[in-house]
Write an enzyme that holds these catalytic residues in place. Structure first.
Site, PDB file in Angstrom:
ATOM      1  N   PHE A 199       0.854  -1.186   0.000  1.00  6.72           N
ATOM      2  CA  PHE A 199       0.000   0.000   0.000  1.00  6.72           C
ATOM      3  C   PHE A 199       0.892   1.239   0.000  1.00  6.72           C
ATOM      4  O   PHE A 199       1.884   1.290   0.721  1.00  6.72           O
ATOM      5  CB  PHE A 199      -0.917  -0.018   1.230  1.00  6.72           C
ATOM      6  CG  PHE A 199      -2.165   0.783   1.060  1.00  6.72           C
ATOM      7  CD1 PHE A 199      -3.247   0.275   0.362  1.00  6.72           C
ATOM      8  CD2 PHE A 199      -2.252   2.060   1.582  1.00  6.72           C
ATOM      9  CE1 PHE A 199      -4.405   1.014   0.195  1.00  6.72           C
ATOM     10  CE2 PHE A 199      -3.404   2.810   1.423  1.00  6.72           C
ATOM     11  CZ  PHE A 199      -4.484   2.290   0.729  1.00  6.72           C
ATOM     12  N   VAL A 243       1.394   4.863   6.184  1.00  9.09           N
ATOM     13  CA  VAL A 243      -0.048   4.976   6.393  1.00  9.09           C
ATOM     14  C   VAL A 243      -0.415   6.456   6.381  1.00  9.09           C
ATOM     15  O   VAL A 243      -0.038   7.204   7.282  1.00  9.09           O
ATOM     16  CB  VAL A 243      -0.476   4.309   7.720  1.00  9.09           C
ATOM     17  CG1 VAL A 243      -1.982   4.391   7.890  1.00  9.09           C
ATOM     18  CG2 VAL A 243      -0.005   2.858   7.763  1.00  9.09           C
ATOM     19  N   THR A 282     -11.296   9.250   7.718  1.00  6.79           N
ATOM     20  CA  THR A 282     -11.721   8.622   8.972  1.00  6.79           C
ATOM     21  C   THR A 282     -10.497   8.387   9.851  1.00  6.79           C
ATOM     22  O   THR A 282      -9.391   8.775   9.499  1.00  6.79           O
ATOM     23  CB  THR A 282     -12.421   7.271   8.690  1.00  6.79           C
ATOM     24  OG1 THR A 282     -11.448   6.367   8.160  1.00  6.79           O
ATOM     25  CG2 THR A 282     -13.571   7.437   7.709  1.00  6.79           C
ATOM     26  N   HIS A 294      -9.222   5.538  10.365  1.00  9.30           N
ATOM     27  CA  HIS A 294      -8.706   4.230   9.948  1.00  9.30           C
ATOM     28  C   HIS A 294      -7.181   4.166  10.053  1.00  9.30           C
ATOM     29  O   HIS A 294      -6.627   3.155  10.493  1.00  9.30           O
ATOM     30  CB  HIS A 294      -9.162   3.933   8.512  1.00  9.30           C
ATOM     31  CG  HIS A 294      -8.697   2.624   7.985  1.00  9.30           C
ATOM     32  ND1 HIS A 294      -9.255   1.427   8.371  1.00  9.30           N
ATOM     33  CD2 HIS A 294      -7.714   2.311   7.105  1.00  9.30           C
ATOM     34  CE1 HIS A 294      -8.640   0.439   7.754  1.00  9.30           C
ATOM     35  NE2 HIS A 294      -7.698   0.943   6.975  1.00  9.30           N
ATOM     36  N   LEU A 304      10.331  -0.751  13.917  1.00  6.66           N
ATOM     37  CA  LEU A 304       9.140  -0.097  13.372  1.00  6.66           C
ATOM     38  C   LEU A 304       9.549   0.955  12.343  1.00  6.66           C
ATOM     39  O   LEU A 304      10.007   2.038  12.690  1.00  6.66           O
ATOM     40  CB  LEU A 304       8.339   0.544  14.508  1.00  6.66           C
ATOM     41  CG  LEU A 304       7.005   1.165  14.134  1.00  6.66           C
ATOM     42  CD1 LEU A 304       6.036   0.105  13.622  1.00  6.66           C
ATOM     43  CD2 LEU A 304       6.403   1.870  15.344  1.00  6.66           C
ATOM     44  N   ARG A 307       9.177  11.726   5.053  1.00  9.20           N
ATOM     45  CA  ARG A 307       9.538  10.718   6.060  1.00  9.20           C
ATOM     46  C   ARG A 307       9.981   9.393   5.445  1.00  9.20           C
ATOM     47  O   ARG A 307       9.919   8.358   6.104  1.00  9.20           O
ATOM     48  CB  ARG A 307       8.348  10.490   6.994  1.00  9.20           C
ATOM     49  CG  ARG A 307       8.012  11.734   7.783  1.00  9.20           C
ATOM     50  CD  ARG A 307       6.797  11.560   8.641  1.00  9.20           C
ATOM     51  NE  ARG A 307       6.480  12.839   9.276  1.00  9.20           N
ATOM     52  CZ  ARG A 307       5.336  13.125   9.830  1.00  9.20           C
ATOM     53  NH1 ARG A 307       4.367  12.235   9.851  1.00  9.20           N
ATOM     54  NH2 ARG A 307       5.129  14.304  10.376  1.00  9.20           N
TER      55      ARG A 307
END
Length: 140
Positions: free
Chosen positions: A11, A68, A73, A75, A100, A115
């Protein structure tokens, strides 16, 4: 030499691709081996792939690479919070570092582009943790 496994989210692949390349370059710079790369649909899908890699004897640590971006929303917050929690749980369960390298939540696409070094930072953390945990295990 530290052997790393990468778990990379598809994604936002244009961004995770850049993150992956920086992470690979940094691993090479640090003298670490990327012995396995696993592509997963998104950051939320990482834990099972991470667990599978952590079971392998030739993997010292896992580096996660994901991005992400904020939507309309909450989400993005749910995805990152749950992924981060499970990633930490797996690290403790298998006693191997899981770094991470997921950027977000709450960031715009422009912020995400700024980033892309998160993957590089995750490699740095993974290599340092492997060495430090080994130092602890080998100390008297």
């Amino acid at each position: 030499m530290v052997n790393l496994g990468f778990v990379i989210a598809e994604f936002n692949r244009d961004l995770t691709y850049m993150m992956e390349k920086l992470a690979e370059e940094h691993a090479q710079f640090l003298g670490a081996n990327v012995v396995c790369k696993v592509m997963v649909p998104g950051s939320f899908d990482m834990p099972l792939a991470i667990k599978t890699l952590l079971k392998k004897d030739n993997i010292d640590a896992v580096v996660t690479i994901g991005c992400v971006i904020e939507g309309d929303t909450e989400h993005d917050e749910i995805v990152v919070q749950n992924a981060a929690r499970k990633i930490a749980d797996l690290s403790l369960e298998f006693e191997k570092p899981v770094a991470l390298g997921i950027s977000g939540p709450g960031m715009t696409r422009m912020q995400a582009e700024d980033r892309i070094d998160y993957g590089k930072s995750a490699v740095e953390a993974a290599v340092k943790m492997v060495k430090r945990i080994n130092d602890i295990k080998n100390s008297n």
